[in-house]
Design a protein around this motif. Structure first.
Motif, PDB file in Angstrom:
ATOM      1  N   GLY A  41       0.767  -1.234   0.000  1.00 26.80           N
ATOM      2  CA  GLY A  41       0.000   0.000   0.000  1.00 26.80           C
ATOM      3  C   GLY A  41       0.801   1.288   0.000  1.00 26.80           C
ATOM      4  N   ALA A  42       2.043   1.239  -0.435  1.00 26.49           N
ATOM      5  CA  ALA A  42       2.858   2.462  -0.478  1.00 26.49           C
ATOM      6  C   ALA A  42       2.186   3.519  -1.348  1.00 26.49           C
ATOM      7  N   ASP A  43       2.305   4.771  -0.926  1.00 24.17           N
ATOM      8  CA  ASP A  43       1.775   5.895  -1.699  1.00 24.17           C
ATOM      9  C   ASP A  43       2.773   6.384  -2.735  1.00 24.17           C
ATOM     10  N   MET A  44       4.052   6.149  -2.495  1.00 23.57           N
ATOM     11  CA  MET A  44       5.120   6.530  -3.408  1.00 23.57           C
ATOM     12  C   MET A  44       6.339   5.672  -3.094  1.00 23.57           C
ATOM     13  N   LEU A  45       7.311   5.737  -3.987  1.00 20.31           N
ATOM     14  CA  LEU A  45       8.574   5.047  -3.784  1.00 20.31           C
ATOM     15  C   LEU A  45       9.677   6.098  -3.728  1.00 20.31           C
ATOM     16  N   MET A  46      10.521   6.029  -2.697  1.00 20.15           N
ATOM     17  CA  MET A  46      11.583   7.014  -2.530  1.00 20.15           C
ATOM     18  C   MET A  46      12.949   6.369  -2.692  1.00 20.15           C
ATOM     19  N   VAL A  47      13.808   7.048  -3.439  1.00 20.82           N
ATOM     20  CA  VAL A  47      15.185   6.603  -3.625  1.00 20.82           C
ATOM     21  C   VAL A  47      16.076   7.564  -2.850  1.00 20.82           C
ATOM     22  N   LYS A  48      16.865   6.990  -1.950  1.00 16.60           N
ATOM     23  CA  LYS A  48      17.707   7.780  -1.050  1.00 16.60           C
ATOM     24  C   LYS A  48      19.012   7.027  -0.824  1.00 16.60           C
ATOM     25  N   PRO A  49      20.137   7.608  -1.118  1.00 18.53           N
ATOM     26  CA  PRO A  49      20.383   8.910  -1.714  1.00 18.53           C
ATOM     27  C   PRO A  49      20.061   8.886  -3.204  1.00 18.53           C
ATOM     28  N   GLY A  50      19.778  10.045  -3.739  1.00 17.13           N
ATOM     29  CA  GLY A  50      19.323  10.131  -5.121  1.00 17.13           C
ATOM     30  C   GLY A  50      20.414  10.051  -6.168  1.00 17.13           C
ATOM     31  N   MET A  51      21.457  10.848  -6.049  1.00 11.87           N
ATOM     32  CA  MET A  51      22.449  10.959  -7.124  1.00 11.87           C
ATOM     33  C   MET A  51      23.113   9.632  -7.499  1.00 11.87           C
ATOM     34  N   PRO A  52      23.551   8.828  -6.555  1.00 11.12           N
ATOM     35  CA  PRO A  52      24.214   7.595  -6.965  1.00 11.12           C
ATOM     36  C   PRO A  52      23.255   6.556  -7.550  1.00 11.12           C
ATOM     37  N   TYR A  53      21.953   6.813  -7.435  1.00  7.21           N
ATOM     38  CA  TYR A  53      20.983   5.810  -7.846  1.00  7.21           C
ATOM     39  C   TYR A  53      20.024   6.319  -8.913  1.00  7.21           C
ATOM     40  N   LEU A  54      20.525   7.154  -9.827  1.00  6.94           N
ATOM     41  CA  LEU A  54      19.692   7.623 -10.931  1.00  6.94           C
ATOM     42  C   LEU A  54      19.183   6.452 -11.766  1.00  6.94           C
ATOM     43  N   ASP A  55      19.997   5.417 -11.900  1.00 10.75           N
ATOM     44  CA  ASP A  55      19.561   4.233 -12.646  1.00 10.75           C
ATOM     45  C   ASP A  55      18.389   3.543 -11.960  1.00 10.75           C
ATOM     46  N   ILE A  56      18.382   3.535 -10.648  1.00 17.53           N
ATOM     47  CA  ILE A  56      17.282   2.917  -9.898  1.00 17.53           C
ATOM     48  C   ILE A  56      16.019   3.766 -10.042  1.00 17.53           C
ATOM     49  N   ILE A  57      16.163   5.079 -10.004  1.00 20.22           N
ATOM     50  CA  ILE A  57      15.007   5.954 -10.223  1.00 20.22           C
ATOM     51  C   ILE A  57      14.375   5.621 -11.567  1.00 20.22           C
ATOM     52  N   ARG A  58      15.192   5.505 -12.610  1.00 18.34           N
ATOM     53  CA  ARG A  58      14.673   5.182 -13.947  1.00 18.34           C
ATOM     54  C   ARG A  58      13.997   3.818 -13.960  1.00 18.34           C
ATOM     55  N   ARG A  59      14.631   2.819 -13.353  1.00 21.97           N
ATOM     56  CA  ARG A  59      14.062   1.470 -13.358  1.00 21.97           C
ATOM     57  C   ARG A  59      12.734   1.434 -12.611  1.00 21.97           C
ATOM     58  N   LEU A  60      12.659   2.146 -11.489  1.00 20.11           N
ATOM     59  CA  LEU A  60      11.395   2.195 -10.747  1.00 20.11           C
ATOM     60  C   LEU A  60      10.324   2.895 -11.571  1.00 20.11           C
ATOM     61  N   LYS A  61      10.687   3.990 -12.213  1.00 17.49           N
ATOM     62  CA  LYS A  61       9.725   4.733 -13.038  1.00 17.49           C
ATOM     63  C   LYS A  61       9.178   3.862 -14.161  1.00 17.49           C
ATOM     64  N   ASP A  62      10.045   3.051 -14.739  1.00 17.44           N
ATOM     65  CA  ASP A  62       9.649   2.175 -15.842  1.00 17.44           C
ATOM     66  C   ASP A  62       8.830   0.973 -15.391  1.00 17.44           C
ATOM     67  N   ASN A  63       8.863   0.670 -14.091  1.00 16.55           N
ATOM     68  CA  ASN A  63       8.230  -0.552 -13.603  1.00 16.55           C
ATOM     69  C   ASN A  63       7.153  -0.333 -12.543  1.00 16.55           C
ATOM     70  N   SER A  64       6.771   0.907 -12.286  1.00 17.20           N
ATOM     71  CA  SER A  64       5.772   1.178 -11.256  1.00 17.20           C
ATOM     72  C   SER A  64       4.875   2.328 -11.687  1.00 17.20           C
ATOM     73  N   ASP A  65       3.623   2.254 -11.258  1.00 13.24           N
ATOM     74  CA  ASP A  65       2.684   3.349 -11.496  1.00 13.24           C
ATOM     75  C   ASP A  65       2.689   4.357 -10.345  1.00 13.24           C
ATOM     76  N   LEU A  66       3.424   4.047  -9.280  1.00  7.36           N
ATOM     77  CA  LEU A  66       3.496   4.954  -8.136  1.00  7.36           C
ATOM     78  C   LEU A  66       4.400   6.141  -8.448  1.00  7.36           C
ATOM     79  N   PRO A  67       4.154   7.282  -7.807  1.00  8.91           N
ATOM     80  CA  PRO A  67       5.093   8.406  -7.947  1.00  8.91           C
ATOM     81  C   PRO A  67       6.467   8.011  -7.393  1.00  8.91           C
ATOM     82  N   ILE A  68       7.502   8.490  -8.054  1.00 10.31           N
ATOM     83  CA  ILE A  68       8.877   8.202  -7.650  1.00 10.31           C
ATOM     84  C   ILE A  68       9.484   9.472  -7.067  1.00 10.31           C
TER      85      ILE A  68
END
Length: 128
Positions: A41-68
């Protein structure tokens, strides 16, 4: 995490954060954990820290309908501030480029210690 923990005097009294943080070398684990969070039931997915994980942000965006959300953590902020202080970087340019990187990677929400200053710069530049 040091600057944040110092500011809040919240250093862990014992243990090792490796017991509750994901393996930074295993991007697939992030997708698995995110899917579980969504099922719970998450409302969003957060990536922390952001800069080293830009690839993870992209992968989550491509694989989830939740806000990133990308969290530009205090350590990243402190590194930029230190480089600016030494005259190595132009603060406005590097901050706006950093925030653009988060957005380009797929972040719908960006949390940063630069929020007020970046908003001012963007307003001055007619970006909003």
């Amino acid at each position: 995490y040091g600057p944040f923990r110092d500011a809040l005097d919240s250093h862990p009294g014992f243990g090792d954060k490796k017991t509750y943080q994901q393996d930074p070398a295993n991007g697939r684990e992030a997708l698995i954990e995110a899917a579980l969070d969504a099922q719970e039931g998450a409302d969003m997915l957060m990536v922390k820290p952001g800069m080293p994980y830009l690839d993870i942000i992209r992968r989550l965006k491509d694989n989830s309908d939740l806000p990133i959300a990308a969290y530009h953590v205090s350590g990243e902020y402190a590194m930029l501030k230190a480089a600016v202080e030494k005259g190595w970087l132009d603060e406005k340019d590097v901050v706006l480029e950093t925030l653009t990187c988060f957005k380009r990677a797929g972040a719908d929400i960006i949390l940063t210690y630069y929020a007020k200053q970046a908003a001012q710069w963007m307003k001055e530049d007619g970006l909003f």
